[in-house]
Write a protein that holds these residues in place. Structure first.
Motif, PDB file in Angstrom:
ATOM      1  N   UNK A  56      -9.263  51.202  38.554  1.00 30.10           N
ATOM      2  CA  UNK A  56     -10.141  51.686  39.627  1.00 30.10           C
ATOM      3  C   UNK A  56     -10.382  50.840  40.823  1.00 30.10           C
ATOM      4  N   UNK A  57      -9.895  49.476  40.517  1.00 33.84           N
ATOM      5  CA  UNK A  57      -9.889  48.446  41.468  1.00 33.84           C
ATOM      6  C   UNK A  57      -8.313  48.159  41.985  1.00 33.84           C
ATOM      7  N   UNK A  58      -7.466  49.103  41.531  1.00 37.15           N
ATOM      8  CA  UNK A  58      -5.938  48.849  41.948  1.00 37.15           C
ATOM      9  C   UNK A  58      -5.404  47.771  41.356  1.00 37.15           C
ATOM     10  N   UNK A  59      -5.604  47.373  40.253  1.00 34.31           N
ATOM     11  CA  UNK A  59      -4.828  46.327  39.635  1.00 34.31           C
ATOM     12  C   UNK A  59      -4.035  47.041  38.435  1.00 34.31           C
ATOM     13  N   UNK A  60      -2.804  46.608  38.469  1.00 34.23           N
ATOM     14  CA  UNK A  60      -1.890  47.164  37.522  1.00 34.23           C
ATOM     15  C   UNK A  60      -2.172  46.503  35.988  1.00 34.23           C
ATOM     16  N   UNK A  61      -1.750  47.312  35.016  1.00 36.41           N
ATOM     17  CA  UNK A  61      -2.042  46.931  33.626  1.00 36.41           C
ATOM     18  C   UNK A  61      -1.018  47.213  32.772  1.00 36.41           C
ATOM     19  N   UNK A  62      -0.506  46.214  31.783  1.00 33.50           N
ATOM     20  CA  UNK A  62       0.328  46.372  30.726  1.00 33.50           C
ATOM     21  C   UNK A  62      -0.532  46.040  29.595  1.00 33.50           C
ATOM     22  N   UNK A  63      -0.414  46.719  28.436  1.00 27.65           N
ATOM     23  CA  UNK A  63      -1.108  46.573  26.909  1.00 27.65           C
ATOM     24  C   UNK A  63      -0.100  45.924  26.166  1.00 27.65           C
ATOM     25  N   UNK A  64      -0.756  44.823  25.575  1.00 29.58           N
ATOM     26  CA  UNK A  64       0.094  43.948  24.573  1.00 29.58           C
ATOM     27  C   UNK A  64       0.022  44.677  23.034  1.00 29.58           C
ATOM     28  N   UNK A  65       0.736  44.682  22.505  1.00 28.72           N
ATOM     29  CA  UNK A  65       0.767  45.340  21.089  1.00 28.72           C
ATOM     30  C   UNK A  65       1.469  44.409  19.751  1.00 28.72           C
ATOM     31  N   UNK A  66       1.349  44.905  18.758  1.00 29.70           N
ATOM     32  CA  UNK A  66       1.729  43.827  17.514  1.00 29.70           C
ATOM     33  C   UNK A  66       3.294  43.527  17.539  1.00 29.70           C
ATOM     34  N   UNK A  67       3.577  42.561  17.069  1.00 32.43           N
ATOM     35  CA  UNK A  67       2.984  42.062  15.592  1.00 32.43           C
ATOM     36  C   UNK A  67       3.833  42.051  14.664  1.00 32.43           C
ATOM     37  N   UNK A  68       3.182  42.132  13.369  1.00 30.23           N
ATOM     38  CA  UNK A  68       3.834  42.596  12.172  1.00 30.23           C
ATOM     39  C   UNK A  68       3.528  43.713  11.589  1.00 30.23           C
ATOM     40  N   UNK A  69       4.552  44.602  11.238  1.00 27.97           N
ATOM     41  CA  UNK A  69       4.221  45.977  10.927  1.00 27.97           C
ATOM     42  C   UNK A  69       5.335  46.788  10.065  1.00 27.97           C
ATOM     43  N   UNK A  70       4.957  47.527   9.216  1.00 26.30           N
ATOM     44  CA  UNK A  70       5.913  48.258   8.381  1.00 26.30           C
ATOM     45  C   UNK A  70       6.500  49.245   9.389  1.00 26.30           C
ATOM     46  N   UNK A  71       7.845  49.497   9.098  1.00 27.44           N
ATOM     47  CA  UNK A  71       8.413  50.594  10.094  1.00 27.44           C
ATOM     48  C   UNK A  71       7.830  51.941  10.017  1.00 27.44           C
ATOM     49  N   UNK A  72       7.039  52.328   9.027  1.00 30.04           N
ATOM     50  CA  UNK A  72       6.530  53.828   9.033  1.00 30.04           C
ATOM     51  C   UNK A  72       5.326  53.910   9.936  1.00 30.04           C
ATOM     52  N   UNK A  73       4.860  52.571  10.335  1.00 28.47           N
ATOM     53  CA  UNK A  73       3.497  52.785  11.209  1.00 28.47           C
ATOM     54  C   UNK A  73       3.797  52.491  12.640  1.00 28.47           C
ATOM     55  N   UNK A  74       5.089  52.144  12.976  1.00 31.33           N
ATOM     56  CA  UNK A  74       5.353  51.813  14.451  1.00 31.33           C
ATOM     57  C   UNK A  74       5.101  52.993  15.319  1.00 31.33           C
ATOM     58  N   UNK A  75       5.607  54.284  14.910  1.00 26.89           N
ATOM     59  CA  UNK A  75       5.533  55.082  15.735  1.00 26.89           C
ATOM     60  C   UNK A  75       3.954  55.766  16.135  1.00 26.89           C
ATOM     61  N   UNK A  76       3.358  55.449  15.190  1.00 28.12           N
ATOM     62  CA  UNK A  76       1.872  55.932  15.281  1.00 28.12           C
ATOM     63  C   UNK A  76       1.024  54.777  15.918  1.00 28.12           C
ATOM     64  N   UNK A  77       1.499  53.822  15.931  1.00 30.28           N
ATOM     65  CA  UNK A  77       1.113  52.558  16.933  1.00 30.28           C
ATOM     66  C   UNK A  77       1.049  52.677  18.301  1.00 30.28           C
ATOM     67  N   UNK A  78       2.508  53.356  18.519  1.00 34.34           N
ATOM     68  CA  UNK A  78       2.899  53.654  19.990  1.00 34.34           C
ATOM     69  C   UNK A  78       1.891  54.787  20.376  1.00 34.34           C
TER      70      UNK A  78
END
Length: 427
Positions: free
Chosen positions: A258-280
């Motif tokens: 809303x204030x025209x500031x660009x954003x990137x979201x940081x994510x994990x971390x340690x995670x088993x392979x079967x959870x990665x797609x759901x986290x994205x």
């Protein structure tokens, strides 16, 4: 004449900037389509107006997966020249981003030199710098000190800053109510948690978020909203703390846009392979399609010395599922500050992960590189293979150490070379 304050502000006005043209050309993308994505927030172009040497890159939807390299000065390895050598090597290897994680002494001189010499986008974690710059103990730091340090980094030309604004009182309560095996492993996140506990105040980056946005808009700094609650072990992945913080980051993303500031979201971390797609998927849903930046993810906890491999496996899965930006992991992860050789191995492993994901995502022209390699192999053109290799030096060295009966083939197959025999048969 139209004017703009940030790349996002320009994009919303329908203005195509020189920075957008450069990125669109690199990505083989129509510049108007890129402008629309920047306006929407699904692509970020971190490019501080004070970073004069920058060769801009885009991060986000429909673009090549980008890579970040971490480096910086620490108390146990206070060697600025070694870190600058890492910068030179990383730039030679074509990395798109470098994060200065220096956390000891007066870091301003190193940061300024890094920004001056680097065409890659530069990121920092300003909270690391607060204590050395102001020479205060954690409990004595004031809310205005945290904001002042962001401004200082913006003045110096930093393109994106990691800000752990999601670690507020609500997130800390969730963390305390839901015990973890590894607690908090984010250095910046743990500092904010400890500061809140010591002072009784809420996180100033959260409480004064609008003031933070004004600073970012002034210099066109991209906010990389940090994951203070990222899992540091498989046992803690996708838990209440991580998801609670991600919900807050989604709310902050809308306020930033809303204030025209660009954003990137940081994510994990340690995670088993079967959870990665759901986290994205969760990040893209909860954060409205904002670009996703992941550390790894590391898919097992038991490979110290080989975590560039565990990170590359997770990174390839994450990026193929839609993550946009990979933070490299080196063999030294969890063990020590990486050397130049550690850094090289981490870069190569992450490059492989990013490129493999781009092929899976059908990023324009990603597969062309592989097709050229296949052509060189069917032609048994070894010099061309070396030119195309992701690590030409290593590929050439392996070839040169082989004892060859036939210089046209390799030492594994020799006269039984399938490519050579099929060519002869087809003649």
């Amino acid at each position: 004449m139209q004017t703009y304050t940030t790349q996002m502000n320009a994009a919303k006005q329908g203005i195509i900037t020189d920075v957008m043209r450069t990125v669109a050309e690199k990505e083989h993308m129509d510049v108007e389509l890129l402008r629309e994505k920047v306006a929407k927030g699904t692509v970020a172009i971190p490019a501080n107006r004070n970073h004069l040497s920058i060769d801009p890159e885009g991060v986000g939807e429909g673009l090549r997966t980008k890579m970040n390299v971490n480096l910086g000065i620490s108390k146990d390895c206070n060697d600025p020249e070694m870190e600058l050598e890492k910068v030179r090597v990383a730039l030679d290897m074509g990395v798109e981003a470098i994060m200065d994680l220096s956390n000891y002494g007066k870091t301003e001189q190193f940061r300024k030199e890094l920004i001056k010499m680097s065409g890659a986008m530069i990121g920092t974690v300003p909270v690391y710098d607060v204590f050395g710059f102001f020479e205060k103990e954690l409990k004595d730091v004031r809310p205005e000190d945290f904001l002042a340090m962001v401004r200082k980094h913006g003045e110096d030309g930093v393109d994106f800053v990691t800000i752990h604004a999601g670690m507020n009182k609500r997130a800390s309560e969730t963390f305390l109510e839901n015990p973890r095996l590894m607690n908090l492993v984010s250095r910046g996140g743990s500092l904010m948690f400890a500061w809140m506990r010591l002072t009784g105040y809420d996180n100033p980056y959260f409480e004064y978020f609008d003031d933070l946005l004004d600073i970012c808009a002034e210099f066109d700094i991209t906010l990389s909203l940090g994951d203070a609650c990222r899992p540091g072990g498989l046992a803690d992945s996708t838990d209440a703390s991580q998801i609670q913080e991600l919900i807050t980051l989604g709310e902050l993303t809308k306020r930033a846009w809303a204030k025209d500031v660009q954003v990137i979201i940081e994510g994990p971390g340690h995670m088993s392979m079967d959870e990665i797609k759901a986290n994205v998927l969760l990040e893209k849903k909860l954060c409205h399609g904002a670009p996703f930046y992941v550390l790894g993810p590391l898919v097992t906890d038991v490979a110290p010395g080989y975590d560039h491999i565990t990170g590359a496996i997770g990174g390839a899965i994450a990026a193929s599922a839609g993550a946009d930006f990979l933070c490299y992991v080196t063999p030294a992860e969890h063990l020590r500050l990486p050397t130049v050789e550690d850094m090289k191995e981490g870069i190569i492993a992450t490059k492989i992960a990013a490129h493999a994901a781009d092929i899976a995502k059908k990023t324009p022209h990603a597969r062309d590189w592989d097709n050229q390699m296949s052509k060189a192999r069917v032609d048994l053109d070894w010099n061309r293979m070396f030119e195309l290799a992701i690590d030409p030096t290593k590929a050439r060295a392996y070839r040169e150490h082989a004892e060859l009966e036939d210089e046209t083939t390799c030492s594994m197959c020799g006269k039984m070379c399938a490519i050579l025999n099929v060519k002869e048969a087809l003649k």
